[in-house]
Design a protein around this motif. Structure first.
Motif, PDB file in Angstrom:
ATOM      1  N   THR A 105     -17.090  31.642 -23.441  1.00 49.28           N
ATOM      2  CA  THR A 105     -17.752  32.532 -22.479  1.00 49.28           C
ATOM      3  C   THR A 105     -16.831  32.798 -21.294  1.00 49.28           C
ATOM      4  O   THR A 105     -15.926  32.009 -20.997  1.00 49.28           O
ATOM      5  CB  THR A 105     -19.072  31.931 -21.973  1.00 49.28           C
ATOM      6  N   ALA A 106     -17.076  33.904 -20.615  1.00 47.83           N
ATOM      7  CA  ALA A 106     -16.301  34.272 -19.433  1.00 47.83           C
ATOM      8  C   ALA A 106     -17.212  34.939 -18.417  1.00 47.83           C
ATOM      9  O   ALA A 106     -18.148  35.665 -18.776  1.00 47.83           O
ATOM     10  CB  ALA A 106     -15.166  35.225 -19.808  1.00 47.83           C
ATOM     11  N   ASN A 107     -16.925  34.706 -17.155  1.00 46.66           N
ATOM     12  CA  ASN A 107     -17.657  35.329 -16.059  1.00 46.66           C
ATOM     13  C   ASN A 107     -17.059  36.709 -15.797  1.00 46.66           C
ATOM     14  O   ASN A 107     -15.891  36.825 -15.420  1.00 46.66           O
ATOM     15  CB  ASN A 107     -17.559  34.446 -14.807  1.00 46.66           C
ATOM     16  N   LEU A 108     -17.857  37.749 -15.968  1.00 45.26           N
ATOM     17  CA  LEU A 108     -17.327  39.103 -15.815  1.00 45.26           C
ATOM     18  C   LEU A 108     -17.018  39.454 -14.361  1.00 45.26           C
ATOM     19  O   LEU A 108     -16.273  40.392 -14.103  1.00 45.26           O
ATOM     20  CB  LEU A 108     -18.301  40.115 -16.412  1.00 45.26           C
ATOM     21  N   ASN A 179     -28.938  42.493 -21.972  1.00 45.81           N
ATOM     22  CA  ASN A 179     -29.317  42.061 -20.624  1.00 45.81           C
ATOM     23  C   ASN A 179     -28.065  41.618 -19.862  1.00 45.81           C
ATOM     24  O   ASN A 179     -27.140  42.402 -19.714  1.00 45.81           O
ATOM     25  CB  ASN A 179     -30.395  40.979 -20.683  1.00 45.81           C
ATOM     26  N   ASP A 180     -28.006  40.343 -19.421  1.00 45.18           N
ATOM     27  CA  ASP A 180     -26.862  39.924 -18.604  1.00 45.18           C
ATOM     28  C   ASP A 180     -25.729  39.351 -19.435  1.00 45.18           C
ATOM     29  O   ASP A 180     -24.725  38.901 -18.893  1.00 45.18           O
ATOM     30  CB  ASP A 180     -27.307  38.883 -17.564  1.00 45.18           C
ATOM     31  N   LEU A 181     -25.862  39.382 -20.763  1.00 42.68           N
ATOM     32  CA  LEU A 181     -24.828  38.843 -21.644  1.00 42.68           C
ATOM     33  C   LEU A 181     -24.219  39.962 -22.486  1.00 42.68           C
ATOM     34  O   LEU A 181     -24.912  40.906 -22.874  1.00 42.68           O
ATOM     35  CB  LEU A 181     -25.408  37.776 -22.570  1.00 42.68           C
ATOM     36  N   ALA A 182     -22.935  39.830 -22.785  1.00 46.57           N
ATOM     37  CA  ALA A 182     -22.251  40.811 -23.627  1.00 46.57           C
ATOM     38  C   ALA A 182     -21.399  40.081 -24.647  1.00 46.57           C
ATOM     39  O   ALA A 182     -20.602  39.209 -24.290  1.00 46.57           O
ATOM     40  CB  ALA A 182     -21.384  41.744 -22.791  1.00 46.57           C
ATOM     41  N   GLY A 183     -21.575  40.434 -25.910  1.00 46.98           N
ATOM     42  CA  GLY A 183     -20.770  39.849 -26.971  1.00 46.98           C
ATOM     43  C   GLY A 183     -19.609  40.759 -27.337  1.00 46.98           C
ATOM     44  O   GLY A 183     -19.754  41.981 -27.367  1.00 46.98           O
ATOM     45  N   ILE A 184     -18.465  40.160 -27.611  1.00 47.61           N
ATOM     46  CA  ILE A 184     -17.284  40.886 -28.070  1.00 47.61           C
ATOM     47  C   ILE A 184     -17.076  40.526 -29.542  1.00 47.61           C
ATOM     48  O   ILE A 184     -16.905  39.355 -29.887  1.00 47.61           O
ATOM     49  CB  ILE A 184     -16.036  40.504 -27.244  1.00 47.61           C
ATOM     50  N   LEU A 185     -17.098  41.533 -30.396  1.00 46.31           N
ATOM     51  CA  LEU A 185     -17.007  41.300 -31.837  1.00 46.31           C
ATOM     52  C   LEU A 185     -16.007  42.251 -32.481  1.00 46.31           C
ATOM     53  O   LEU A 185     -15.690  43.315 -31.927  1.00 46.31           O
ATOM     54  CB  LEU A 185     -18.373  41.496 -32.499  1.00 46.31           C
ATOM     55  N   LYS A 213     -22.410  48.089 -17.391  1.00 42.68           N
ATOM     56  CA  LYS A 213     -23.756  48.199 -17.949  1.00 42.68           C
ATOM     57  C   LYS A 213     -24.699  47.128 -17.403  1.00 42.68           C
ATOM     58  O   LYS A 213     -25.902  47.150 -17.687  1.00 42.68           O
ATOM     59  CB  LYS A 213     -23.692  48.103 -19.481  1.00 42.68           C
ATOM     60  N   GLY A 214     -24.161  46.158 -16.672  1.00 44.75           N
ATOM     61  CA  GLY A 214     -25.012  45.140 -16.067  1.00 44.75           C
ATOM     62  C   GLY A 214     -24.817  43.736 -16.586  1.00 44.75           C
ATOM     63  O   GLY A 214     -25.492  42.799 -16.124  1.00 44.75           O
ATOM     64  N   ALA A 215     -23.911  43.551 -17.552  1.00 46.96           N
ATOM     65  CA  ALA A 215     -23.661  42.206 -18.057  1.00 46.96           C
ATOM     66  C   ALA A 215     -22.897  41.395 -17.016  1.00 46.96           C
ATOM     67  O   ALA A 215     -22.015  41.916 -16.330  1.00 46.96           O
ATOM     68  CB  ALA A 215     -22.875  42.257 -19.364  1.00 46.96           C
ATOM     69  N   ARG A 216     -23.240  40.117 -16.910  1.00 48.72           N
ATOM     70  CA  ARG A 216     -22.561  39.229 -15.962  1.00 48.72           C
ATOM     71  C   ARG A 216     -21.683  38.188 -16.654  1.00 48.72           C
ATOM     72  O   ARG A 216     -20.797  37.616 -16.036  1.00 48.72           O
ATOM     73  CB  ARG A 216     -23.590  38.520 -15.079  1.00 48.72           C
ATOM     74  N   GLN A 217     -21.954  37.972 -17.926  1.00 47.49           N
ATOM     75  CA  GLN A 217     -21.161  36.989 -18.673  1.00 47.49           C
ATOM     76  C   GLN A 217     -20.886  37.534 -20.067  1.00 47.49           C
ATOM     77  O   GLN A 217     -21.744  38.175 -20.680  1.00 47.49           O
ATOM     78  CB  GLN A 217     -21.898  35.655 -18.754  1.00 47.49           C
ATOM     79  N   ALA A 218     -19.676  37.289 -20.566  1.00 41.88           N
ATOM     80  CA  ALA A 218     -19.309  37.703 -21.917  1.00 41.88           C
ATOM     81  C   ALA A 218     -19.182  36.477 -22.806  1.00 41.88           C
ATOM     82  O   ALA A 218     -18.885  35.377 -22.335  1.00 41.88           O
ATOM     83  CB  ALA A 218     -17.991  38.466 -21.893  1.00 41.88           C
ATOM     84  N   TRP A 219     -19.401  36.683 -24.096  1.00 41.74           N
ATOM     85  CA  TRP A 219     -19.221  35.609 -25.061  1.00 41.74           C
ATOM     86  C   TRP A 219     -18.481  36.146 -26.279  1.00 41.74           C
ATOM     87  O   TRP A 219     -18.483  37.341 -26.560  1.00 41.74           O
ATOM     88  CB  TRP A 219     -20.568  35.004 -25.485  1.00 41.74           C
ATOM     89  N   VAL A 220     -17.852  35.225 -26.977  1.00 40.20           N
ATOM     90  CA  VAL A 220     -17.137  35.584 -28.197  1.00 40.20           C
ATOM     91  C   VAL A 220     -17.163  34.386 -29.128  1.00 40.20           C
ATOM     92  O   VAL A 220     -17.241  33.230 -28.680  1.00 40.20           O
ATOM     93  CB  VAL A 220     -15.682  36.011 -27.881  1.00 40.20           C
ATOM     94  N   ARG A 234      -8.416  33.164 -23.768  1.00 42.92           N
ATOM     95  CA  ARG A 234      -8.177  32.258 -22.628  1.00 42.92           C
ATOM     96  C   ARG A 234      -7.479  33.003 -21.488  1.00 42.92           C
ATOM     97  O   ARG A 234      -7.811  32.801 -20.315  1.00 42.92           O
ATOM     98  CB  ARG A 234      -7.348  31.054 -23.066  1.00 42.92           C
ATOM     99  N   ARG A 235      -6.533  33.845 -21.827  1.00 37.66           N
ATOM    100  CA  ARG A 235      -5.851  34.637 -20.776  1.00 37.66           C
ATOM    101  C   ARG A 235      -6.831  35.543 -20.056  1.00 37.66           C
ATOM    102  O   ARG A 235      -6.648  35.855 -18.874  1.00 37.66           O
ATOM    103  CB  ARG A 235      -4.720  35.475 -21.396  1.00 37.66           C
ATOM    104  N   ALA A 236      -7.865  35.978 -20.771  1.00 41.54           N
ATOM    105  CA  ALA A 236      -8.875  36.870 -20.175  1.00 41.54           C
ATOM    106  C   ALA A 236      -9.934  36.096 -19.393  1.00 41.54           C
ATOM    107  O   ALA A 236     -10.854  36.707 -18.854  1.00 41.54           O
ATOM    108  CB  ALA A 236      -9.528  37.712 -21.264  1.00 41.54           C
ATOM    109  N   GLY A 237      -9.829  34.760 -19.358  1.00 39.73           N
ATOM    110  CA  GLY A 237     -10.763  33.966 -18.569  1.00 39.73           C
ATOM    111  C   GLY A 237     -11.876  33.299 -19.345  1.00 39.73           C
ATOM    112  O   GLY A 237     -12.809  32.756 -18.754  1.00 39.73           O
ATOM    113  N   PHE A 238     -11.791  33.327 -20.675  1.00 46.12           N
ATOM    114  CA  PHE A 238     -12.811  32.675 -21.488  1.00 46.12           C
ATOM    115  C   PHE A 238     -12.548  31.177 -21.578  1.00 46.12           C
ATOM    116  O   PHE A 238     -11.402  30.732 -21.672  1.00 46.12           O
ATOM    117  CB  PHE A 238     -12.830  33.262 -22.905  1.00 46.12           C
ATOM    118  N   ASN A 239     -13.642  30.408 -21.572  1.00 46.51           N
ATOM    119  CA  ASN A 239     -13.583  28.956 -21.737  1.00 46.51           C
ATOM    120  C   ASN A 239     -14.547  28.521 -22.836  1.00 46.51           C
ATOM    121  O   ASN A 239     -15.542  29.202 -23.103  1.00 46.51           O
ATOM    122  CB  ASN A 239     -13.948  28.245 -20.426  1.00 46.51           C
ATOM    123  N   ASP A 240     -14.269  27.382 -23.450  1.00 46.58           N
ATOM    124  CA  ASP A 240     -15.108  26.888 -24.541  1.00 46.58           C
ATOM    125  C   ASP A 240     -16.524  26.575 -24.056  1.00 46.58           C
ATOM    126  O   ASP A 240     -16.702  25.948 -23.004  1.00 46.58           O
ATOM    127  CB  ASP A 240     -14.518  25.617 -25.138  1.00 46.58           C
TER     128      ASP A 240
END
Length: 252
Positions: A105-108, A179-185, A213-220, A234-240
Motif C-alpha cells: 500500500t502507499a499513501n497517495l 471510495n478512498d482506496l485505489a487498486g493498481i492492476l 478521483k478521491g482515493a487516499r491510499q493505493a494498493w497493489v 517501493r520507489r513509488a512509496g509502496f510498503n508491505d
C-alpha cells in the motif's frame, strides 16, 4: 502481527477490483472461479474468517469437485485470515506452495503532484486488452476472458495506455478507484522499453488519476519473485501490508 481489519478491507476491495465470473460462499470461505481466465486470483478458495473451522476436509472435497467442473486445480489462497486449523490440515496433507504474493500500500498524499499530468485514461476496453496482451507477451486467446473481467468491474476504472507512434503500446496499467482506496492492476511494460522509466511513468499517471478521483491510499498485489515490479512499487512509496500464498494438493 497483521492488522486483520485492514487485511479484510483490502481483501474485499481486491475482490471487487478483479471480479470472478462465479463467486460462491461456503460459510466464510469464498470460492472464486472463472472459466475464461486461468489467473489464480480468479480461481481459488479464499477463507475470510480465522474462526471458521468446521468440516474442513468435507468442504475442501466439495470445493475440489467444483473446481474440477471448471477444469481447474483446487487452490486455497492462504492469507492472514486463513484459520490456523486449515493451514495445519494442508500442512499435514503435504499441500504444496504454488505461489507467493505481496500486498503493498502507499499513501497517495505523498505522490509528487506534477507526475502524469498529460496522461488521461482510455475508455476503450478492447484497445486496452490488446495493448496489455502485446506488452506482456500474453496468449491472445486470453482476450475474451480479460475483456469480460474488466467489463465486470463495478467501481470506476481508469485504463492507461502509453504508446509510441513507431512502436505501438509501450506500457499499460489499470486503476480501480473504490471510495478512498485505489487498486493498481495489470501493469506491464514492453520488453524493449523496460529500464527506461516507462513503468514509473504509467504507474504515476494511474496513481494521480486515482488521487484526483478521491482515493487516499493505493494498493497493489505483486508476485514475491517479481523483483523488478517490487522495486518499482517501493520507489513509488509502496510498503508491505501482508503476504499470501496459493496452496494446492501435490497432485495439482
Amino acid at each position: 502481527m497483521n492488522d486483520l481489519p485492514k487485511v479484510r478491507r483490502l481483501e474485499a476491495v481486491g475482490f471487487r477490483a478483479w471480479p470472478a465470473a462465479s463467486a460462491q460462499y461456503d460459510g466464510s470461505w469464498l470460492c472464486r472461479l472463472t472459466a475464461g481466465h486461468p489467473s489464480r486470483r480468479l480461481n481459488s478458495v479464499n477463507p475470510l474468517d480465522p474462526s471458521d473451522i468446521r468440516d474442513i476436509a468435507i468442504r475442501l472435497e466439495k470445493a475440489a469437485k467444483r473446481f474440477s467442473d471448471y477444469g481447474r486445480p483446487l487452490l486455497v489462497r492462504q492469507t492472514p485470515l486463513t484459520p490456523p486449523q486449515l493451514i495445519a490440515f494442508m500442512d499435514d496433507a503435504g499441500w504444496a506452495d504454488v505461489g507467493h504474493t505481496i500486498v503493498m500500500t502507499a499513501n497517495l498524499a505523498d505522490l509528487a503532484r506534477e507526475e502524469g499530468v498529460d496522461h488521461l485514461p482510455s475508455r476503450d476496453v478492447g484497445r486496452f486488452v490488446d495493448a496489455r496482451i502485446r506488452v506482456a507477451g500474453d496468449d491472445p486467446a486470453l482476450k475474451p476472458g480479460l475483456t469480460e473481467i474488466i467489463n465486470a468491474i463495478k467501481p470506476e476504472v481508469g485504463l492507461f495506455i502509453f504508446e509510441e507512434a513507431d512502436f505501438g503500446p509501450t506500457a499499460v496499467t489499470l486503476a480501480v478507484q473504490d471510495n478512498d482506496l485505489a487498486g493498481i492492476l495489470q501493469l506491464g511494460v514492453a520488453e524493449a522499453r523496460r529500464g527506461q522509466g516507462t513503468g514509473t511513468a504509467v504507474l504515476h499517471a494511474a496513481l494521480r488519476w486515482a488521487r484526483l478521483k478521491g482515493a487516499r491510499q493505493a494498493w497493489v498485489q505483486v508476485e514475491a519473485d517479481n523483483a523488478a515490479a517490487i522495486a518499482l512499487y517501493r520507489r513509488a512509496g509502496f510498503n508491505d501490508a501482508y503476504r499470501y500464498t496459493y496452496r494446492g494438493p501435490e497432485a495439482a
